[in-house]
Enzyme design. Sequence first.
Site, PDB file in Angstrom:
ATOM      1  N   GLU A 105       0.833  -1.213   0.000  1.00 14.18           N
ATOM      2  CA  GLU A 105       0.000   0.000   0.000  1.00 14.18           C
ATOM      3  C   GLU A 105       0.862   1.255   0.000  1.00 14.18           C
ATOM      4  O   GLU A 105       0.613   2.200  -0.756  1.00 14.18           O
ATOM      5  CB  GLU A 105      -0.943  -0.039   1.214  1.00 14.18           C
ATOM      6  CG  GLU A 105      -2.076  -1.031   0.985  1.00 14.18           C
ATOM      7  CD  GLU A 105      -2.852  -1.414   2.245  1.00 14.18           C
ATOM      8  OE1 GLU A 105      -3.968  -1.922   2.103  1.00 14.18           O
ATOM      9  OE2 GLU A 105      -2.362  -1.229   3.358  1.00 14.18           O
TER      10      GLU A 105
ATOM     11  N   ASP B  52      -3.970  -9.214  18.501  1.00 12.98           N
ATOM     12  CA  ASP B  52      -2.647  -9.543  17.950  1.00 12.98           C
ATOM     13  C   ASP B  52      -1.737 -10.217  18.967  1.00 12.98           C
ATOM     14  O   ASP B  52      -0.813 -10.930  18.593  1.00 12.98           O
ATOM     15  CB  ASP B  52      -1.954  -8.251  17.475  1.00 12.98           C
ATOM     16  CG  ASP B  52      -2.438  -7.810  16.104  1.00 12.98           C
ATOM     17  OD1 ASP B  52      -3.361  -8.459  15.566  1.00 12.98           O
ATOM     18  OD2 ASP B  52      -1.901  -6.817  15.584  1.00 12.98           O
TER      19      ASP B  52
ATOM     20  N   ALA C 157      -7.443  -7.255  11.913  1.00 20.03           N
ATOM     21  CA  ALA C 157      -8.419  -6.494  12.694  1.00 20.03           C
ATOM     22  C   ALA C 157      -9.629  -7.358  13.041  1.00 20.03           C
ATOM     23  O   ALA C 157     -10.145  -7.317  14.162  1.00 20.03           O
ATOM     24  CB  ALA C 157      -8.846  -5.262  11.897  1.00 20.03           C
TER      25      ALA C 157
HETATM   26  C1  FAD Z   1      -0.110  -0.417   9.150  1.00 17.96           C
HETATM   27  C2  FAD Z   1      -1.080  -1.538   9.457  1.00 17.96           C
HETATM   28  C3  FAD Z   1      -1.996  -1.929   8.495  1.00 17.96           C
HETATM   29  C4  FAD Z   1      -2.903  -2.950   8.773  1.00 17.96           C
HETATM   30  N1  FAD Z   1      -3.794  -3.310   7.800  1.00 17.96           N
HETATM   31  C5  FAD Z   1      -4.708  -4.238   8.093  1.00 17.96           C
HETATM   32  C6  FAD Z   1      -5.722  -4.571   7.146  1.00 17.96           C
HETATM   33  O1  FAD Z   1      -5.749  -4.037   6.039  1.00 17.96           O
HETATM   34  N2  FAD Z   1      -6.658  -5.494   7.499  1.00 17.96           N
HETATM   35  C7  FAD Z   1      -6.643  -6.098   8.721  1.00 17.96           C
HETATM   36  O2  FAD Z   1      -7.526  -6.904   9.010  1.00 17.96           O
HETATM   37  N3  FAD Z   1      -5.707  -5.815   9.619  1.00 17.96           N
HETATM   38  C8  FAD Z   1      -4.751  -4.903   9.345  1.00 17.96           C
HETATM   39  N4  FAD Z   1      -3.790  -4.599  10.266  1.00 17.96           N
HETATM   40  C9  FAD Z   1      -3.760  -5.364  11.525  1.00 17.96           C
HETATM   41  C10 FAD Z   1      -4.760  -4.832  12.518  1.00 17.96           C
HETATM   42  O3  FAD Z   1      -4.706  -3.438  12.589  1.00 17.96           O
HETATM   43  C11 FAD Z   1      -4.445  -5.485  13.854  1.00 17.96           C
HETATM   44  O4  FAD Z   1      -4.635  -6.863  13.704  1.00 17.96           O
HETATM   45  C12 FAD Z   1      -5.333  -4.963  14.972  1.00 17.96           C
HETATM   46  O5  FAD Z   1      -5.156  -3.580  15.134  1.00 17.96           O
HETATM   47  C13 FAD Z   1      -5.006  -5.687  16.265  1.00 17.96           C
HETATM   48  O6  FAD Z   1      -5.817  -5.167  17.279  1.00 17.96           O
HETATM   49  P1  FAD Z   1      -5.343  -5.264  18.788  1.00 17.96           P
HETATM   50  O7  FAD Z   1      -6.436  -4.650  19.592  1.00 17.96           O
HETATM   51  O8  FAD Z   1      -4.911  -6.626  19.115  1.00 17.96           O
HETATM   52  O9  FAD Z   1      -4.030  -4.371  18.870  1.00 17.96           O
HETATM   53  P2  FAD Z   1      -3.866  -2.835  18.562  1.00 17.96           P
HETATM   54  O10 FAD Z   1      -4.870  -2.342  17.600  1.00 17.96           O
HETATM   55  O11 FAD Z   1      -2.429  -2.687  18.220  1.00 17.96           O
HETATM   56  O12 FAD Z   1      -4.159  -2.138  19.960  1.00 17.96           O
HETATM   57  C14 FAD Z   1      -3.317  -2.301  21.068  1.00 17.96           C
HETATM   58  C15 FAD Z   1      -3.549  -1.133  21.996  1.00 17.96           C
HETATM   59  O13 FAD Z   1      -2.843  -1.366  23.203  1.00 17.96           O
HETATM   60  C16 FAD Z   1      -2.202  -0.178  23.623  1.00 17.96           C
HETATM   61  N5  FAD Z   1      -1.035  -0.577  24.421  1.00 17.96           N
HETATM   62  C17 FAD Z   1      -0.028  -1.399  24.055  1.00 17.96           C
HETATM   63  N6  FAD Z   1       0.823  -1.560  25.068  1.00 17.96           N
HETATM   64  C18 FAD Z   1       0.357  -0.834  26.096  1.00 17.96           C
HETATM   65  C19 FAD Z   1       0.813  -0.591  27.418  1.00 17.96           C
HETATM   66  N7  FAD Z   1       1.930  -1.163  27.916  1.00 17.96           N
HETATM   67  N8  FAD Z   1       0.092   0.226  28.204  1.00 17.96           N
HETATM   68  C20 FAD Z   1      -1.060   0.807  27.733  1.00 17.96           C
HETATM   69  N9  FAD Z   1      -1.522   0.618  26.497  1.00 17.96           N
HETATM   70  C21 FAD Z   1      -0.829  -0.201  25.688  1.00 17.96           C
HETATM   71  C22 FAD Z   1      -1.834   0.518  22.332  1.00 17.96           C
HETATM   72  O14 FAD Z   1      -1.689   1.902  22.525  1.00 17.96           O
HETATM   73  C23 FAD Z   1      -3.030   0.184  21.439  1.00 17.96           C
HETATM   74  O15 FAD Z   1      -4.041   1.154  21.524  1.00 17.96           O
HETATM   75  C24 FAD Z   1      -2.875  -3.589  10.025  1.00 17.96           C
HETATM   76  C25 FAD Z   1      -1.956  -3.185  10.997  1.00 17.96           C
HETATM   77  C26 FAD Z   1      -1.067  -2.174  10.712  1.00 17.96           C
HETATM   78  C27 FAD Z   1      -0.067  -1.735  11.758  1.00 17.96           C
END
Ligand code: FAD
Length: 432
Positions: free
Chosen positions: A178, A316, A327
Amino acid sequence: MDDHVRPSRVVILGGGFAGLFAARALRNTPVAVTVVDRCAHHLFQPLLYQCATGILSEGQIARPLRTVLRRHKNVQCLLAEVTDVDVEGRVVHAERPDGGTSELPYDHLVVAAGVRQSYFGHDEFARYAPGMKTLDDALDIRRRLYRAFEAADAATDPDERRRLLTFALVGAGPTGVELAGQIREIATRTIEREFALIDTDQARVLLFEGGESVLAAFGPKLSRRAARTLERIGVEVHLGTLVEHVDEHGLSVRDKDGGPRRFDAGTVLWTAGVQAPPLATRLAKATGAAQDRAGRIIVEPDLTIAGHPEIRVAGDMMSLGGLPGLAEVAMQSGIYAALRIRHEVEGRTRPPRPFRYRDLGSAAYISRGRAVVRRGPLHMSGPAAWLVWLFIHIAFLNGFRNRLGAVLSWLVVFASGARRERAFTSRRAGPA
Ligand SMILES: Cc1cc2nc3c(=O)[nH]c(=O)nc-3n(C[C@H](O)[C@H](O)[C@H](O)COP(=O)(O)OP(=O)(O)OC[C@H]3O[C@@H](n4cnc5c(N)ncnc54)[C@H](O)[C@@H]3O)c2cc1C
């Protein structure tokens, strides 16, 4: 055993997709929920590259967690960095932005802190090749991209000008693809008439991938089509190529014939590989949980940590049967974790059904009007896939105004190439 005098305390660590969807799913449950995150916003990571390349603004991809959860009366938000979890005492330790610390006792803990960029043991590359996981990262990349064109225009040495107009991306997953497509679009459709001394059309975009295909997760057919589209728009794709060194002038690789090669580049961006944050290792040590190769916590089929039914890992950071870091996996696992908590609080005794991920498919944008979409046996590419991509992202973006604004921005950039969000600050964070 849940206390019937006070509501059970649920601490959700992380307000990403998993944490947010867990908090939302607990809306009508008699529990007191605290969502603790080091950021005050919920970030739509899949569109970070559009913020980095000037299509969308920060506000369009990041909404305050407090706003998103304002109607959830049983949910409190806390801006703080979680530093540790006292598993025996059932307390989360966090550092607040005022310098103070908070101790958050819990009856149920949902750990959804995501992952970070992995440099495969070469963290020293991060200084020259930033990854893109946070809003700060996206704004830093925006600064590096647009500043590179300015610096090239100002440069007097032709070699230095060529170097500044060379952009290298490491990793040909969705983010690398992208970004590569967007940088070529910026050079050829957004700023192509704005500079007197440089021909931005000559900007080189190099995409390095250690594996044998781009967008490998989309299967060989879509992968080949994506590679063709990238080459058509001028991206140089280097498959089977391992990046061995990155410095302030560019990068050195070992190509598929085993030969070392050097590429001078003004901007290097890293989009390959993820690893769990140190917090995952601390939690694993404290609970005796196993971790996979990326440091993610290996969970039971009901997302709990073995021997700790009060702790669930979602999104994740969890490792379960090879599920990808998407996501949709994060949202579904967050909701599942919340429903399990609700059932326990309501005193349901039936053993929980294991978490089952429903694969709704995935999509990646390549360039103007071109995307790839995979859902089960359905494989699409080209303009039809772009329309599907458009609808998926409209559906999942948070907030009506953000959706409307994003659609407008996409139509404008599609029709004219113009990008509104090109402003960058002068903060210095490493080489241009
Ligand atoms: C650039 C990019 C593009 C992507 N494109 C896609 C896509 O096209 N399609 C798709 O399905 N998925 C995509 N993904 C993957 C998707 O975004 C992730 O799978 C998803 O965001 C995971 O969600 P999560 O809640 O597990 O983690 P996250 O969304 O990473 O959230 C984790 C949260 O925890 C907080 N956190 C972490 N450590 C601490 C701490 N010690 N103290 C307090 N807060 C903390 C962070 O600030 C964050 O807000 C992409 C990811 C990225 C980075």
